[in-house]
Design a protein around this motif. Sequence first.
Motif, PDB file in Angstrom:
ATOM      1  N   GLN A   1     -21.008 -16.711  80.617  1.00  0.00           N
ATOM      2  CA  GLN A   1     -22.163 -17.863  80.988  1.00  0.00           C
ATOM      3  C   GLN A   1     -22.977 -17.865  80.864  1.00  0.00           C
ATOM      4  O   GLN A   1     -24.350 -17.969  81.710  1.00  0.00           O
ATOM      5  CB  GLN A   1     -21.432 -18.339  82.512  1.00  0.00           C
ATOM      6  N   ALA A   2     -23.941 -16.608  81.175  1.00  0.00           N
ATOM      7  CA  ALA A   2     -25.079 -15.868  81.237  1.00  0.00           C
ATOM      8  C   ALA A   2     -26.147 -16.460  80.246  1.00  0.00           C
ATOM      9  O   ALA A   2     -25.858 -16.279  79.438  1.00  0.00           O
ATOM     10  CB  ALA A   2     -25.140 -14.453  81.394  1.00  0.00           C
TER      11      ALA A   2
ATOM     12  N   ALA B   1     -25.251 -19.666  85.976  1.00  0.00           N
ATOM     13  CA  ALA B   1     -24.516 -20.354  86.015  1.00  0.00           C
ATOM     14  C   ALA B   1     -24.105 -20.509  87.415  1.00  0.00           C
ATOM     15  O   ALA B   1     -24.650 -20.091  88.985  1.00  0.00           O
ATOM     16  CB  ALA B   1     -23.462 -20.208  85.607  1.00  0.00           C
ATOM     17  N   LEU B   2     -23.950 -21.917  87.887  1.00  0.00           N
ATOM     18  CA  LEU B   2     -23.542 -22.316  88.748  1.00  0.00           C
ATOM     19  C   LEU B   2     -22.392 -23.631  88.995  1.00  0.00           C
ATOM     20  O   LEU B   2     -21.856 -24.142  87.707  1.00  0.00           O
ATOM     21  CB  LEU B   2     -25.029 -23.882  89.171  1.00  0.00           C
TER      22      LEU B   2
ATOM     23  N   TRP C   1     -18.070 -25.436  85.316  1.00  0.00           N
ATOM     24  CA  TRP C   1     -19.615 -24.003  85.694  1.00  0.00           C
ATOM     25  C   TRP C   1     -20.428 -24.921  84.180  1.00  0.00           C
ATOM     26  O   TRP C   1     -20.120 -24.806  83.031  1.00  0.00           O
ATOM     27  CB  TRP C   1     -19.271 -21.959  85.055  1.00  0.00           C
ATOM     28  N   ILE C   2     -21.607 -24.868  84.529  1.00  0.00           N
ATOM     29  CA  ILE C   2     -23.313 -25.414  83.909  1.00  0.00           C
ATOM     30  C   ILE C   2     -24.081 -24.135  84.241  1.00  0.00           C
ATOM     31  O   ILE C   2     -24.683 -23.740  85.275  1.00  0.00           O
ATOM     32  CB  ILE C   2     -23.295 -26.948  84.348  1.00  0.00           C
ATOM     33  N   SER C   3     -24.488 -23.931  82.377  1.00  0.00           N
ATOM     34  CA  SER C   3     -26.055 -22.951  82.797  1.00  0.00           C
ATOM     35  C   SER C   3     -26.824 -23.594  81.529  1.00  0.00           C
ATOM     36  O   SER C   3     -26.332 -24.380  81.164  1.00  0.00           O
ATOM     37  CB  SER C   3     -24.812 -21.313  81.977  1.00  0.00           C
ATOM     38  N   LEU C   4     -28.254 -23.682  81.793  1.00  0.00           N
ATOM     39  CA  LEU C   4     -29.088 -23.346  81.208  1.00  0.00           C
ATOM     40  C   LEU C   4     -29.039 -23.145  79.786  1.00  0.00           C
ATOM     41  O   LEU C   4     -29.160 -21.692  79.890  1.00  0.00           O
ATOM     42  CB  LEU C   4     -30.457 -23.661  81.884  1.00  0.00           C
ATOM     43  N   THR C   5     -28.975 -23.521  78.429  1.00  0.00           N
ATOM     44  CA  THR C   5     -29.444 -22.766  77.505  1.00  0.00           C
ATOM     45  C   THR C   5     -30.285 -22.279  76.832  1.00  0.00           C
ATOM     46  O   THR C   5     -31.485 -22.379  78.179  1.00  0.00           O
ATOM     47  CB  THR C   5     -28.867 -23.524  76.587  1.00  0.00           C
TER      48      THR C   5
END
Length: 118
Positions: free
Chosen positions: A11-12, A47-48, A93-97
């Motif tokens: 997710q990082a 991530a959130l 979980w949502i993360s910015l690419t």
Amino acid sequence: MAASSAVPSKQASEPMTDTTKVPAKFDELIHEPTRMRICGLLAQTTALKFSTLRDTLGVSDAVCSKHVKALADRHYVSTSKVKSENSNHQVSWISLTKQGRRAFDGHMNMLRNIAEGK
């Protein structure tokens, strides 16, 4: 709000970059207020949880999901589901690419330029 240590390593997102090196570019997709807030929140962490994002924004599941999907369709965010530590349900979980971080940084640089009269 920081993500918990339960976030899987995949997710990082990309490490913080020097945003001044990203070319200023207005992005209409990000400019929508809810999506700009999503990107701003995700830019501060790796991530959130979807629920944390939704609650921080103060919107419904449907509204949050719609905006996350729009960002995911452009490959600005990634989503994954991980089994909850406390129950059998899945946690999103949502993360910015990397692409999303660059687009957000470029958009923010353009907004700074506009604010400074450049």
